[in-house]
Each structure stands twice: as C-alpha cells, then as structure tokens.
Motif scaffolding. Structure first.
Motif: not given
Ligand code: MG
Ligand code: ASP
Length: 480
Positions: A16, A19, A50
């Motif tokens: 993952k 941002g 993200s």
């Molecule tokens: Mg985040």
C-alpha cells in the motif's frame, strides 16, 4: 524482506502506498521502482494506493463549500488537482498517446467532481452519501496515473476499482466491510489479473454497497483497504509504504533522538494509532491478525531501511519494555465532583451520555476510588459545550448540592507511553514518575490503558515538551 520461515516460495505481497508516496513525480518514481523490484521476487504483487497527497482534502473542501453555495473553491480544487496529476504525467509518462489518455481520464473524473458539487450546491446539503461519491474520486484518479506510469516503464499493470472488490454496509464515510462477500469476490476479480501477468493497481479507501453505491472506509482508510484485500487473498505479507522509516519511538519533529522501532506487537501499534501517532489506520490490524499475515511499515524514500515489523502479541521478546511515547495536544480535563456522587449508580453513564450528545470523543478517563469525582479529557474547543451539557444533565444534583462543581482545567497534554513489556516489568511506573519529577513536571492525572500496554499522564501544556523529552530518554536508556 523475505518470508523465510519454511522456505515457501514467496507467493502474494500486498503493498500500500500512501499519498506522499505518489504525491510528486520524484516520489512516484521511487514507488515505480519499488513495485518493479517486488515483481521479481513475488509470484503475485498487489498494489493499493491512496490519492495523491492533499487531493482528498481538496475534494472534501469542495463538497463542504458547495453546500454553502461557495463555488469558488471548487474551481480552485479543480486546478490544484489537475495540476498535481498532470505534472506527474508529464514527467513520468513518455508515450504521448498514453499520457494524453490518462490526462483525459483524470479530466473526466474532475468533471464528475464539478457536477457532484453543483448538485450539492443546488440541494444546499452534502449528505454522507454525496460526500463519499466526491471523496472517492482522488483514489480513482491516482490508480489511473500510477498504472499508466508503470505501463510506460514496461511493467504490465491493470487499474482495479475496489468498488468491485470491497462490499460494505451503507454507513457512508465510515463503512464496514462484509468480509465474507469481499473475500469471495476479491479472489474472483483478481485471479484473472494475476493469470494475465499484470499487477492490479487498486484504489484504497473505497468500497461499495451490495447495490453498487460508493462508500468510503473513513479518513486514512487505504491502510484498511490493504488489510482487507490481503486477508481476502490470504496474502503472505502487507507492506505499508509511507514517508518515514517505520514507526518511531517519538515524533521526530519534536524529539531529535527518536528512532525506528524494529518490532511492535499488534496491541502496541493499535495503542499508538489511537494515541496521536498516525502510523497506521487502527482498523487495519484486525483482518491482518485474524488471517495471520505479516505486516511491515516502510519508507518509500529510504526503501533499504527495514522499517517496523508487526509481530503477534505473544511474541514480544524484543529489548525494552517501553517502546514509544506519544502526545495528544490541545486537551482540557473536565471534572465532575461532589460528595453526593458516592455510591450512586448511573452517574458516569449519564455524564458520558451528556458528553456523547455533544459529539465529543473522550481519549482518557479517570475516577478516584472515593467516587467523589470523575475526570476526563476532551479536545479544548469542545470543553464549553461539554460543560453546558453536563450542567443540563445534572441540574437537579447541582441544586441539591450532590454535585458541587463541574469545571475544566486550562490546556493540557496527554503523554502516553506504549509498550507491552511494561506490565511484566516491575518499577516502570516508578521510573516514569521519577523521570518526570526530576524535571519538575507535575502530573495532573494518570490512566492505564485497558489493553495494558499503555500508561497515560496528563500534564500542563507548559510542561509537555520537558515531559516528552524526559520520557523519551527513559526509552533510549532501556535500549542501550
Ligand atoms: Mg493517507
Ligand atoms: N485518501 C484518503 C484520505 O486522505 C485515504 C487515505 O489516504 O488513506 O483520507
């Protein structure tokens, strides 16, 4: 990092990216390299991302302002979001056709944003469902950009919207997944992608109801998405890529000697996630623990650093009982006190019902065994409203003098020490209070977390920094 316990071939890795790992062309370039090299080591690589940093905030601000009829901020959001994506596309996508196409896709999603905001403006109200439709757009843009940039480097990638994978209830803005339905459909959708040799690039943060309406899992929910998808696939590992070297022993901006914690138990990281150190969305942990999946938190900007590994709660044999110290700033302590409270059942229930009616959440509670006062922390800005609600609730008790006083302190800070070893180590509390006493830091209240891996102290705002430093020294001392 490898899965070496039983020499299994490395099977499924879920990564993952936060941002900031996709927020600029420099960052995304590093992300591309990380994905490319993982692909050589693992049979199946799954990427969850993200939105580009800042984009979700812009989208949410746009929705909120539209409901007040202030359309100007939508056009500002449009230009900020467009620029952020286009700058990266211009830098990282060489193939002109591909670049043009991804820009068009992003432009379409921005048009959806404008249309939704105009509808919100007409209605004069942004419902939770409408807010989810708007805030989901950031991830729907970032996956397209990341997949196109990967393809441009010759890495076969496929955009997958997690509305196809994660089935949730209709609790918009904080939706709860149906793990069974999600498990089944996630495997069905992703297996053909693996078979075709492509890396699925999946939106974090979002899901959909059984009838196809977009939901979100709550702010910062992309970590949770990675956990849910990893559990569905029975992945071997989840790696959470962020912008720091894993979980630190304190906030490095405030404590210069803060260091990475190599291993944390699930309980410890949960306590840290709740207590101010926003390292991992707290809900991420449950699906991962239940499926027995390894989790690692690592730094996109320093990928060779091992970061922090999460370990099962009963495997805590690492050095040092205290692992981290964290703070929650900007609180006030509210005390409800009176001799008439002694032995009267229901006072606490009524007090907290009054607090809840103001929409305030309480990070710390203490009650003396004399039962003559209940004391709890609330965010400063909520204190006046909470006191009025308590005064209304206890109007009769105040008239009868069963309750003498309901009052708030000046600004205080909660300092929390986290470490599963603390309960097994005698004398820890003594060392903590001596460390604070030596620095003349006065402790106003104390609470021990029920998970027994944390101790929290409330100190005045003026003492907070000194207290934080003194307690961090204690951690450093333990690890030497
Ligand atoms: Mg985040
Ligand atoms: N983009 C979403 C947010 O900013 C989800 C995430 O980043 O995890 O909250």
């Amino acid at each position: 990092m490898t899965k070496t316990q039983n020499n299994d071939p490395k099977n499924t890795l879920v990564m993952k990216f936060g941002g900031t790992s996709v927020g600029t062309s420099e960052a995304m370039e590093k992300t591309l390299k990380i994905i490319d090299s993982a692909k050589n080591e693992w049979k199946n690589v799954v990427v969850v991302t993200s939105a580009l940093s800042g984009v979700t905030n812009w989208l949410l601000k746009g929705a909120a302002k539209s409901s007040q009829g202030e359309m100007q901020s939508i056009y500002q959001a449009d230009s900020e979001i467009r620029q952020a994506h286009e700058k990266i596309a211009d830098k990282l996508i060489c193939d002109q056709i591909r670049r043009k196409q991804v820009k068009q896709e992003i432009s379409h999603l921005i048009s959806d944003f404008i249309n939704l905001c105009q509808a919100i403006a007409v209605l004069g109200e942004a419902t939770p469902r409408a807010i989810d439709a708007v805030s989901s757009l950031g991830e729907r843009m970032s996956v397209r950009l990341l997949a196109a940039a990967l393809e441009d480097k010759g890495v076969a990638a496929q955009v997958v919207e997690s509305t196809q994978l994660i089935v949730t209830d209709n609790c918009f803005q904080n939706a709860h997944p149906d793990f069974k339905a999600t498990g089944k459909i996630t495997k069905q959708v992703l297996q053909p992608v693996f078979n075709s040799g492509k890396i699925p690039i999946i939106t974090g943060f979002i899901g959909s109801t059984p009838d196809g309406i977009v939901t979100t899992l709550g702010r910062g929910g992309s970590d949770y998405s990675a956990g849910i998808i990893a559990a569905a696939l029975q992945a071997d590992e989840v790696w959470i890529w962020t912008d720091v070297d894993g979980v630190m022993s304190a906030d490095p901006r405030r404590v210069p000697h803060a260091q990475t914690i190599p291993e944390l138990t699930y309980k410890e990281v949960a306590e840290l996630a709740y207590f101010g150190a926003k390292v991992l969305h707290p809900k991420t942990i449950r699906p991962i623990v239940e499926a027995g999946i390894n989790l690692r938190i690592c730094n996109t900007f320093n990928p060779d650093h091992p970061g922090t590994r999460l370990i099962p709660d009963n495997h805590n044999n690492s050095k040092g009982a205290i692992k981290a110290v964290t703070t929650i700033e900007g609180q006030k302590l509210i005390t409800v006190e009176g001799r008439g409270m002694l032995g009267v059942p229901g006072v606490a229930a009524r007090a907290f019902a009054a607090v809840a009616s103001t929409g305030t959440s309480v990070p710390l509670i203490t009650q003396a065994s004399s039962e003559q006062s209940i004391c709890f922390a609330v965010p400063m800005e909520a204190a006046d409203g909470v006191i009025s609600a308590l005064e209304d609730t206890f109007e009769n008790e105040i008239i009868k003098r069963d309750i003498d006083r309901i009052w708030a302190t000046d600004e205080v800070v909660i300092i929390t020490m986290v470490g599963a070893g603390m309960i097994r180590t005698p004398g820890i509390a003594g060392r903590i209070f001596s460390a604070l006493g030596n620095k003349k830091v006065n402790v106003i209240a104390i609470a021990q977390g029920s998970s027994e891996v944390s101790i929290s102290m409330v100190v005045s705002q003026a003492d907070a920094n000194e207290g934080l430093m003194a307690l961090h020294e204690l951690i450093l001392g333990e690890h030497q």
